[in-house]
Structures are given as C-alpha cells and as structure tokens.
Design an enzyme around this catalytic site. Structure first.
Site, PDB file in Angstrom:
ATOM      1  N   GLN A  86       0.821  -1.216   0.000  1.00 42.95           N
ATOM      2  CA  GLN A  86       0.000   0.000   0.000  1.00 42.95           C
ATOM      3  C   GLN A  86       0.858   1.272   0.000  1.00 42.95           C
ATOM      4  O   GLN A  86       0.432   2.315   0.499  1.00 42.95           O
ATOM      5  CB  GLN A  86      -0.957  -0.019   1.189  1.00 42.95           C
ATOM      6  CG  GLN A  86      -2.055  -1.066   1.066  1.00 42.95           C
ATOM      7  CD  GLN A  86      -2.905  -0.866  -0.182  1.00 42.95           C
ATOM      8  OE1 GLN A  86      -3.113   0.258  -0.644  1.00 42.95           O
ATOM      9  NE2 GLN A  86      -3.417  -1.959  -0.742  1.00 42.95           N
ATOM     10  N   SER A  87       2.029   1.203  -0.582  1.00 43.77           N
ATOM     11  CA  SER A  87       2.909   2.364  -0.608  1.00 43.77           C
ATOM     12  C   SER A  87       2.337   3.487  -1.479  1.00 43.77           C
ATOM     13  O   SER A  87       2.078   3.299  -2.673  1.00 43.77           O
ATOM     14  CB  SER A  87       4.272   1.941  -1.161  1.00 43.77           C
ATOM     15  OG  SER A  87       5.054   3.085  -1.482  1.00 43.77           O
ATOM     16  N   ASN A  88       2.163   4.652  -0.873  1.00 44.78           N
ATOM     17  CA  ASN A  88       1.747   5.834  -1.637  1.00 44.78           C
ATOM     18  C   ASN A  88       2.902   6.362  -2.477  1.00 44.78           C
ATOM     19  O   ASN A  88       2.693   6.927  -3.547  1.00 44.78           O
ATOM     20  CB  ASN A  88       1.259   6.932  -0.690  1.00 44.78           C
ATOM     21  CG  ASN A  88       0.073   6.493   0.137  1.00 44.78           C
ATOM     22  OD1 ASN A  88      -0.979   6.171  -0.412  1.00 44.78           O
ATOM     23  ND2 ASN A  88       0.229   6.452   1.448  1.00 44.78           N
ATOM     24  N   ALA A  90       5.171   4.504  -3.931  1.00 40.84           N
ATOM     25  CA  ALA A  90       5.231   3.671  -5.134  1.00 40.84           C
ATOM     26  C   ALA A  90       4.173   4.137  -6.141  1.00 40.84           C
ATOM     27  O   ALA A  90       4.460   4.324  -7.326  1.00 40.84           O
ATOM     28  CB  ALA A  90       5.014   2.201  -4.764  1.00 40.84           C
TER      29      ALA A  90
END
Ligand SMILES: *Cc1c(COP(=O)(O)O)cnc(C)c1O
Length: 342
Positions: A86-88, A90
């Site tokens: 859930q990396s923003n 990325a």
C-alpha cells in the site's frame, strides 16, 4: 515582520527540480473541530498536501519534484523504487513516470499484520497497475533493497538507465521537497497573519519531518515541527530524523547547525506495528471525516492526527495555540482497510 526566506529559497534553487505541483497547496482552518470544548481553545489548521493533483496526490510528489529533477539530469529512463503493497510513494512514482514517459519498476513487500484481500489487492496497488508500472511482489522476508540492487544491475545490463529511489523517496535530495514546503508554509503564514506554534506531521521514512525541520531552521523560524512515528520506534525515528535533517541542511547550507533538542518525535501512536490499526487512529479518521469532510489515511495521517488530538485534549497546548497539521494524502489506503473501519 515577514520571514526572510531568501537564503532558504536561493539554496534550494541550486538543485534541479521538476514541476509536479500546480502551485501552493491551501492552508485551511478546521473551524468546527476547533470549536469543540475538548480542543481547549486551540486553533487547528490543515496544510492540504493531499491536494497535490497528480496520481491521486500526496506528500511524495514534493519529494518527487527533486528526485525527478535529479533523475532527468542523469539521463535516466526508468524509475525504480520499493515499499509496502500500500505504498503511496510507489503509486506516485508510477504516476510521475507515466506523465514523464519513463518506465517504472515497483518492488512491493507484504505486511505481516495485514494479510486480507483488500490490503493485498485494493487501494494503491490497483492504481500502480493503472499507471502502467511493472510490479514485483516479494514474498514475506525478502529484503527489498537487495532485490532492487539486483534488478537495477539487470536493467543496466539490458541497456536501460535506471534511477533508484529509497523507501518513501526520503533521500536528502528528495527531502528537499519539504524544505521547500516549509518556505511555502511560512509565506502563507505571513499572508494569513498567523504564527504557527507547531507543525504536526506523520513520520514514516522521516523525509517529510526532516525537510520541514531543515526549512524552518534555515528560515530562523520559531515554529516547531512535531512528528508522530508510524514505522520506527520513537528512539530510532528520532535518530533517523536528526541524521536526515543534518543531511538536508548539509545540502542547503554546510554552516547550518541543528541541536538534537529540535527533533521532536512521539512514538505513542504507532501501535503494534507499521500499518496495524489502532482505536485512536480509527476515531481520529472518523472525527475529521464527520466534522470537516476531510479524509486521512489509516497508516500515517490517521495516527498522527490521533496524536495531535490526544495532546490537545490533555491540555498540552495553551488556549490560542495555532497548530498546523500536514495532510499528507494516502486516500487510496482507506480502501485497503475496509474491514478495519467496518
Ligand atoms: C509516506 C507518507 C507519509 C510519511 O512521510 P515520510 O516522509 O515517509 O515520513 C505520511 N503520509 C502519507 C500519506 C505517506 O504516504
């Protein structure tokens, strides 16, 4: 007297920077929340860095302005980074690559505490794919920076020019984005005629906190920066933030000094792990949504806002204090936490 931002802004101008924001993001007062008796007369404001337009928005775009500037100066054709499913960071790297016509490779790691379908397949990962990024999903326990190094070797071998960004884009260069944001905030404060006693931020990879602290330090502002760690322990996060802030200052003004006491990191809201929901986080997200119509994410903003609320309710700030909470975005994460909000 307005702040003198010339030293900070001249120093920032020495670094290549791509324009990804449309202009300054708004500062707004949380009028309904500030009036609640439990807020003890504090004035709560938000800096709307969730309103940075590209790719769903969020704080990583400010770092990416400097990272993309650096990448283009090096002639890169592929952006490579890593983070959680859930990396923003990325997601926004993928969006920036799409807009710039660069290739993008994302190395994503699972969470030991979030294993449900929404976390693994909804939210940010849906968007990563829409932006056309190549996604490498690692199994639990594989170290992403090691995997990234191998992948970069392979790309170079194939004749590509990869540019690698660390977790959260929080290299010293990336963190310059938040030193620039400090100048933006101080300019807005002057225009509003408000002195912010404190700026409150989530602290993950510490670039947001470090950049802001470096910025207010160089501007000789008395505004304090307070971070709530959501990833590292309190001691680790404080040490990282001190080191990172010094690295950012080194880029901007090698003569600048920073006292260790200027670093304020609070570990009370982290909970059992990075990304693990807490009751205080759920309450804070609900309060901001139901009273102001504003959305914070469960991993970062929700926990930091919970910390701000706890401090204000405990009477830590005198009545009349002006407190600015930086809304860092991350809205897609809400959809990965459907079962936590149920
Ligand atoms: C990455 C992130 C943060 C934390 O910023 P760092 O610079 O990594 O400390 C806060 N909020 C959101 C929504 C983020 O994606």
């Amino acid at each position: 007297m307005p702040h003198d931002l010339s030293h900070l802004e001249t120093s920032l101008a020495a670094y290549p920077r791509a324009t990804l924001l449309e202009g300054p993001t708004p500062i707004q007062k949380l009028s309904r929340l500030s009036q609640l008796p439990e807020m003890n007369g504090c004035n709560l404001y938000v800096k709307r860095d969730d309103l940075t337009g590209l790719g769903g928005g969020g704080n990583k775009l400010r770092k990416l302005e400097f990272l993309l500037g650096e990448a283009l100066a090096q002639g890169a054709d592929t952006l490579v980074t890593w983070g959680g499913f859930q990396s923003n960071h990325a997601r926004l790297t993928a969006a920036v690559a799409a807009r710039q016509g660069l290739a993008c490779e994302l190395i994503l790691t699972p969470s030991a505490v979030r294993t449900d379908d929404d976390f693994r397949h909804n939210g940010n990962v849906v968007l990563d794919a829409l932006f056309g990024a190549k996604i490498h999903r690692l199994p639990l326990g594989v170290v992403p920076d090691g995997y990234a190094a191998e992948r970069v070797e392979k790309l170079r071998h194939e004749g590509q020019k990869p540019f690698v960004m660390p977790l959260g884009g929080s290299s010293p260069r990336g963190s310059l984005g938040y030193a620039a944001c400090a100048a933006e905030i101080l300019r807005q404060a002057d225009a509003l005629g408000v002195h912010f006693d404190r700026i409150i931020v989530p602290n993950g990879s510490a670039g947001t906190h470090s950049g802001l602290l470096a910025g207010v330090t160089l501007a000789h502002s008395s505004t304090q920066i307070a971070g709530y760690t959501v990833l590292a322990t309190e001691d680790q996060a404080a040490a990282t933030t001190l080191e990172k802030t010094r690295q950012v200052l080194q880029l901007l003004d090698p003569r600048a000094t920073l006292a260790e006491s200027a670093v304020s990191v609070d570990g009370s809201q982290r909970g059992e792990a990075y990304g693990a929901p807490t009751e205080a986080m759920l309450d804070a997200v609900r309060l901001l949504a139901s009273h102001e119509g504003l959305l914070t994410d469960p991993v970062y903003g929700g926990k930091a806002f919970a910390g701000l609320l706890a401090a204000v309710r405990a009477g830590d700030y005198p009545a009349g204090s002006n407190l600015l909470f930086v809304m860092t975005g991350g809205l897609p994460g809400i959809f990965a936490y459907r079962n936590a909000f149920d």
